[in-house]
Design an enzyme around this catalytic site. Structure first.
Site, mmCIF file in Angstrom:
data_model
loop_
_atom_site.group_PDB
_atom_site.id
_atom_site.type_symbol
_atom_site.label_atom_id
_atom_site.label_comp_id
_atom_site.label_asym_id
_atom_site.label_seq_id
_atom_site.Cartn_x
_atom_site.Cartn_y
_atom_site.Cartn_z
ATOM 1 N N TYR A 64 0.851 -1.199 0.000
ATOM 2 C CA TYR A 64 0.000 0.000 0.000
ATOM 3 C C TYR A 64 0.885 1.247 0.000
ATOM 4 O O TYR A 64 1.504 1.599 1.005
ATOM 5 C CB TYR A 64 -0.936 0.013 1.211
ATOM 6 C CG TYR A 64 -1.902 -1.154 1.297
ATOM 7 C CD1 TYR A 64 -2.181 -1.958 0.183
ATOM 8 C CD2 TYR A 64 -2.555 -1.448 2.486
ATOM 9 C CE1 TYR A 64 -3.070 -3.021 0.272
ATOM 10 C CE2 TYR A 64 -3.451 -2.517 2.577
ATOM 11 C CZ TYR A 64 -3.693 -3.297 1.469
ATOM 12 O OH TYR A 64 -4.572 -4.347 1.559
ATOM 13 N N GLY A 217 -16.621 1.068 -1.782
ATOM 14 C CA GLY A 217 -17.365 2.326 -1.686
ATOM 15 C C GLY A 217 -18.614 2.354 -2.551
ATOM 16 O O GLY A 217 -19.535 3.133 -2.313
HETATM 17 N N1 LIG Z 1 -6.383 -8.566 1.112
HETATM 18 C C1 LIG Z 1 -6.594 -7.870 0.025
HETATM 19 O O1 LIG Z 1 -6.271 -8.296 -1.080
HETATM 20 C C2 LIG Z 1 -7.252 -6.512 0.127
HETATM 21 C C3 LIG Z 1 -7.768 -5.888 -1.023
HETATM 22 C C4 LIG Z 1 -8.391 -4.651 -0.882
HETATM 23 C C5 LIG Z 1 -8.491 -4.058 0.378
HETATM 24 N N2 LIG Z 1 -7.950 -4.685 1.469
HETATM 25 C C6 LIG Z 1 -8.044 -4.094 2.819
HETATM 26 O O2 LIG Z 1 -9.424 -3.910 3.133
HETATM 27 C C7 LIG Z 1 -9.657 -2.568 3.492
HETATM 28 C C8 LIG Z 1 -11.060 -2.172 3.089
HETATM 29 O O3 LIG Z 1 -11.324 -2.397 1.732
HETATM 30 P P1 LIG Z 1 -11.485 -1.236 0.666
HETATM 31 O O4 LIG Z 1 -10.926 0.016 1.226
HETATM 32 O O5 LIG Z 1 -10.967 -1.774 -0.605
HETATM 33 O O6 LIG Z 1 -13.048 -1.100 0.432
HETATM 34 P P2 LIG Z 1 -14.332 -0.735 1.286
HETATM 35 O O7 LIG Z 1 -14.032 -0.759 2.716
HETATM 36 O O8 LIG Z 1 -15.392 -1.593 0.757
HETATM 37 O O9 LIG Z 1 -14.647 0.745 0.789
HETATM 38 C C9 LIG Z 1 -13.775 1.806 0.980
HETATM 39 C C10 LIG Z 1 -14.363 3.013 0.312
HETATM 40 O O10 LIG Z 1 -15.601 3.338 0.931
HETATM 41 C C11 LIG Z 1 -15.606 4.681 1.388
HETATM 42 N N3 LIG Z 1 -16.328 4.711 2.679
HETATM 43 C C12 LIG Z 1 -15.939 4.198 3.867
HETATM 44 N N4 LIG Z 1 -16.895 4.385 4.790
HETATM 45 C C13 LIG Z 1 -17.905 5.031 4.172
HETATM 46 C C14 LIG Z 1 -19.176 5.500 4.582
HETATM 47 N N5 LIG Z 1 -19.600 5.325 5.825
HETATM 48 N N6 LIG Z 1 -19.955 6.131 3.668
HETATM 49 C C15 LIG Z 1 -19.560 6.310 2.392
HETATM 50 N N7 LIG Z 1 -18.351 5.869 1.936
HETATM 51 C C16 LIG Z 1 -17.545 5.246 2.818
HETATM 52 C C17 LIG Z 1 -14.158 5.088 1.474
HETATM 53 O O11 LIG Z 1 -14.016 6.437 1.143
HETATM 54 P P3 LIG Z 1 -13.395 7.510 2.168
HETATM 55 O O12 LIG Z 1 -11.964 7.186 2.325
HETATM 56 O O13 LIG Z 1 -13.648 8.784 1.458
HETATM 57 O O14 LIG Z 1 -14.181 7.356 3.435
HETATM 58 C C18 LIG Z 1 -13.495 4.228 0.388
HETATM 59 O O15 LIG Z 1 -13.528 4.878 -0.854
HETATM 60 C C19 LIG Z 1 -8.530 -1.795 2.810
HETATM 61 O O16 LIG Z 1 -8.311 -0.536 3.410
HETATM 62 C C20 LIG Z 1 -7.378 -2.733 2.962
HETATM 63 O O17 LIG Z 1 -6.796 -2.604 4.250
HETATM 64 C C21 LIG Z 1 -7.355 -5.903 1.351
#
Ligand SMILES: NC(=O)c1ccc[n+]([C@@H]2O[C@H](COP(=O)([O-])OP(=O)(O)OC[C@H]3O[C@@H](n4cnc5c(N)ncnc54)[C@H](OP(=O)(O)O)[C@@H]3O)[C@@H](O)[C@H]2O)c1
Length: 340
Positions: A64, A217
Site C-alpha cells: 500500500y 465504496g
Molecule cells: N487482502 C486484500 O487483497 C485486500 C484488497 C483490498 C483491500 N484490502 C483491505 O481492506 C480494506 C477495506 O477495503 P477497501 O478500502 O478496498 O473497500 P471498502 O471498505 O469496501 O470501501 C472503501 C471506500 O468506501 C468509502 N467509505 C468508507 N466508509 C464510508 C461511509 N460510511 N460512507 C460512504 N463511503 C464510505 C471510502 O471512502 P473515504 O476514504 O472517502 O471514506 C473508500 O472509498 C482496505 O483498506 C485494505 O486494508 C485488502
C-alpha cells in the site's frame, strides 16, 4: 505485552487462540493510494478516531503506497502498542518503472526479507497478524506456510493469516501451522467466498476478515461509475465500475438505499451490517475492515456492527450478489475464485 484492548465495539477472538479485537477493524490502504487524494493529517486523525470508536484491528500491507502505508501508521501503532492489533501482508511485488505491474512471491527467501522490511517500516519488533497477500501456485503451500511459521518461532510475528486462498488451500495451510484469519473480499456483491472459503474457515475455527465490505465504496452510493473518480483511482481498472457493468450495478444499490431509508440509517451501515450478520449465518467469527481516510466515517461504520437487519430486509438484499455484472478483478487469477 497484551493486545487485549478495552473496546467499545463488542470484542471477538480473531481465530482460535488469536487476539481479542473489536468486531470491526479499519482498512488503512486508502490513506496511502488507490482511492483518490490522501491527506496525512486527516489519516492520522482517523486512526485516533478509530481507536476511540473501539476499533483495535488495523490493516495495512507492504504494497500500500509501496511501503508508505506501513510508515504512515507506524508511529500510531507504537503510541498505542498495547491496544492495537497490527496486521500487515507480504507477497505482492511492484516495480517502480511500471505502476500497473503486480508479481506474486511466496518463496521462503522472499518472505524472510519481506517481514524484516515491514518491521523496519512500522518501527515495531513484532507483527500481530502476518498475512500472505496472494497465492503463487508454483510454490508449494507447505513451504510458504513453513517459512511463515518460522517467523512465529523467531518472535517476529504472533499469528498467521492468508488472503485470497481457496477453501482447500486454507485447509492445507492450517495443517502446517494454525491460521488465525483469512482475509478475502466479502460483501453484498462479492459472495464467491461462500462457495468454499467460508465453510472451511468456520470448520477450522479461523476468523474471516472481509475486505472491501462496502464494495470499494460502490455500495454506499458515493459513486456510480469510475468516470466520477480521480484519474489515477485504481477502481477505474475494475470491470464492475466501468461501462455497461457500472450502470447495471448502480441499479443494485437501490434496495440497500431503500432499507437504509426505512431504518433511518445510511447505505454504508446497511452494507456493513449485512457482512457482520454473516457471522451468525455461517457460524464463524467475522471482523470486517471497512476502509476510510476520514474520521467522520468512524462512528457511522462502527454503529453498523450492532445494527441487526430483519429477515425481510435480508431477503430484499439477497438477490444483489447473484446479479452483479463483471468480475471483481480484471485478472481473476489474482483471486481465490480464479483457482476454484
Ligand atoms: N487482502 C486484500 O487483497 C485486500 C484488497 C483490498 C483491500 N484490502 C483491505 O481492506 C480494506 C477495506 O477495503 P477497501 O478500502 O478496498 O473497500 P471498502 O471498505 O469496501 O470501501 C472503501 C471506500 O468506501 C468509502 N467509505 C468508507 N466508509 C464510508 C461511509 N460510511 N460512507 C460512504 N463511503 C464510505 C471510502 O471512502 P473515504 O476514504 O472517502 O471514506 C473508500 O472509498 C482496505 O483498506 C485494505 O486494508 C485488502
Amino acid at each position: 505485552m497484551s493486545n487485549e484492548a478495552t473496546s467499545k465495539l463488542p470484542t471477538v477472538e480473531l481465530g482460535t487462540g488469536g487476539p481479542l479485537v473489536g468486531v470491526q477493524g479499519l482498512g488503512c490502504m486508502g490513506m496511502s493510494e488507490f482511492y483518490g487524494p490522501t491527506d496525512t493529517t486527516e489519516a492520522l486523525a482517523t486512526l485516533d478516531a478509530a481507536l476511540a470508536a473501539g476499533v483495535t484491528l488495523f490493516d495495512t500491507a507492504d504494497i500500500y503506497g509501496s511501503g508508505h502505508n506501513e510508515e504512515l501508521i507506524g508511529p500510531f501503532v507504537r503510541a498505542h502498542r498495547e491496544q492495537v492489533v497490527l496486521a500487515t501482508k507480504f507477497a505482492i511485488e511492484r516495480r517502480a518503472d511500471d505502476p500497473t505491474y503486480r508479481g506474486v512471491r511466496n518463496d521462503p527467501a522472499y518472505i524472510r526479507s519481506a517481514v524484516d522490511a515491514s518491521l523496519r517500516r512500522l518501527g515495531v519488533d513484532v507483527i500481530d497478524l502476518y498475512y500472505m497477500h496472494r497465492r503463487d501456485p508454483q510454490v508449494p503451500l507447505a513451504e510458504s506456510v513453513g517459512a511463515m511459521a518460522e517467523l512465529v518461532t523467531a518472535g517476529k510475528v504472533k499469528h498467521l493469516g492468508l488472503s485470497e486462498v481457496t477453501g482447500a488451500e486454507l485447509r492445507e495451510a492450517h495443517a502446517v501451522h494454525p491460521i488465525a484469519a483469512v482475509q478475502s473480499e466479502w460483501s453484498l456483491f462479492s459472495r464467491d467466498v461462500e462457495r468454499t472459503v467460508v465453510g472451511a474457515a468456520a470448520e477450522l475455527g479461523i476468523a474471516f476478515v472481509p475486505y472491501s465490505p462496502l464494495g470499494r465504496g460502490f455500495l454506499t452510493g458515493s459513486f456510480a461509475n469510475a468516470d466520477q473518480l480521480a484519474a489515477d483511482d485504481f477502481r477505474r481498472s475494475m470491470p464492475r465500475f466501468t461501462g455497461p457493468n457500472a450502470a447495471a450495478n448502480a441499479a443494485l444499490v437501490a434496495p440497500i438505499q431503500q432499507v437504509a431509508e426505512e431504518r433511518g440509517v445510511t447505505a454504508a451501515q446497511v452494507a456493513l451490517a449485512w457482512v457482520h450478520q454473516q457471522a451468525e449465518v455461517h457460524k464463524l467469527v467475522v471482523v470486517p475492515i471497512p476502509g476510510t481516510r476520514k474520521r467522520t466515517r468512524l462512528a457511522e461504520n462502527a454503529a453498523a456492527a450492532t445494527l441487526t437487519l430483519t429477515a425481510a430486509e435480508l431477503a430484499l438484499l439477497e438477490p444483489i450478489g447473484g446479479e452483479v455484472a463483471g468480475n471483481r478483478y480484471a485478472d481473476m487469477s489474482f483471486s481465490s475464485a480464479g483457482r476454484e
